[in-house]
Scaffold this motif. Structure first.
Motif, PDB file in Angstrom:
ATOM      1  N   GLU A  31       0.793  -1.126   0.070  1.00 44.58           N
ATOM      2  CA  GLU A  31      -0.003  -0.025  -0.030  1.00 44.58           C
ATOM      3  C   GLU A  31       0.739   1.280  -0.213  1.00 44.58           C
ATOM      4  O   GLU A  31       0.614   2.317  -0.567  1.00 44.58           O
ATOM      5  N   SER A  32       2.176   1.257   0.546  1.00 45.78           N
ATOM      6  CA  SER A  32       3.054   2.338   0.576  1.00 45.78           C
ATOM      7  C   SER A  32       3.590   2.723  -0.551  1.00 45.78           C
ATOM      8  O   SER A  32       3.918   3.782  -0.963  1.00 45.78           O
ATOM      9  N   ASP A  33       3.619   1.640  -1.347  1.00 44.72           N
ATOM     10  CA  ASP A  33       4.471   1.716  -2.847  1.00 44.72           C
ATOM     11  C   ASP A  33       3.028   2.470  -3.863  1.00 44.72           C
ATOM     12  O   ASP A  33       3.503   2.898  -4.676  1.00 44.72           O
ATOM     13  N   ASN A  34       1.928   2.184  -3.585  1.00 48.23           N
ATOM     14  CA  ASN A  34       0.856   2.688  -4.347  1.00 48.23           C
ATOM     15  C   ASN A  34      -0.240   3.375  -3.595  1.00 48.23           C
ATOM     16  O   ASN A  34      -1.532   3.034  -3.542  1.00 48.23           O
ATOM     17  N   PRO A  35       0.136   4.580  -2.844  1.00 44.19           N
ATOM     18  CA  PRO A  35      -0.773   5.125  -1.884  1.00 44.19           C
ATOM     19  C   PRO A  35      -1.936   5.822  -2.564  1.00 44.19           C
ATOM     20  O   PRO A  35      -2.003   6.179  -3.571  1.00 44.19           O
TER      21      PRO A  35
END
Length: 236
Positions: free
Chosen positions: A3-7
């Protein structure tokens, strides 16, 4: 992919506009205008805010500017919330689709809602200045816009709010000329282009704040409705 890579995009994390804020010179006068004249409903009032946390939260940038220039912060309108020499009071007023926050920075020896702000009001109030803000109110479709402005000025004057004055679409250069302008000179109506159906007037509020009143009829009304639908579809 985590999720942090594609917020979630920042704009998709919003719920819309919660309120607009205006710092006032006289809290009771401003509150009377927004509730009794314009018909808003009080949400709540709070105040006597002071101390380092609230001071730093609101005023750090101005403190840095004062330090860089080697000047006393108060000379650029910075209240001493940290030491408590000044206090902050707030009142929230609810309208159909937005909340207005009224803020007053007063001296500690004044009670909440009384007296004037510790700082002098700004002298230069042109909406062309960068960082200027305004509050815009919708007028219902079935309301006579020109008559609304006439009644707004009259009701405000009756209450001693002589600062509440609307601009005219005709050229006036004195207050007498403004008063003598015909009623149909109150409203700027756009009848062509993308804004066809939009009517507006600019008006100062009782504190000198910039207000706008608008009416949006078709076809521009439909343009806004379609944009709202597209925006809501992005969130679904």
């Amino acid at each position: 992919m985590s999720e942090s890579d594609n917020p979630t995009p920042v704009g998709m994390r919003l719920q819309g506009v919660q309120h607009f804020g205006v710092t006032v010179q006289n809290m009771d006068r401003a509150f009377e205008f927004y509730t009794e004249v314009l018909g808003g409903t009080e949400v709540m009032r709070d105040g006597d805010f002071h101390g380092s946390e609230i001071h730093n939260t609101i005023l750090t940038d101005e403190e840095i500017i004062a330090a860089d220039r080697g000047i006393v912060p108060a000379t650029i309108g910075v209240p001493d919330l940290m030491g408590g020499t000044q206090r902050l009071d707030v009142r929230f007023v609810q309208f159909d689709n937005v909340v207005i926050e009224l803020l007053q920075y007063r001296n500690e020896d004044q009670s909440q809602g009384s007296g004037d702000s510790f700082a002098e009001p700004r002298e230069h109030m042109s909406p062309a200045y960068p960082r200027s803000m305004h509050i815009c109110f919708y007028i219902r479709d079935d309301v006579d816009f020109n008559q609304f402005i006439t009644d707004l000025e009259a009701e405000s004057a009756r209450r001693g709010m002589t600062q509440v004055k609307a601009n005219r679409v005709t050229t006036v250069r004195t207050e007498q000329e403004r008063r003598d302008a015909p009623g149909n000179a109150n409203t700027f109506k756009i009848r062509q282009g993308k804004s066809d159906g939009w009517a507006l007037i600019y008006c100062k509020g009782p504190e000198g704040e910039q207000l706008e009143f608008v009416q949006a009829l078709d076809p521009v009304k439909q343009t806004f409705a379609e944009a709202k639908a597209r925006h809501e579809a992005k969130r679904s």
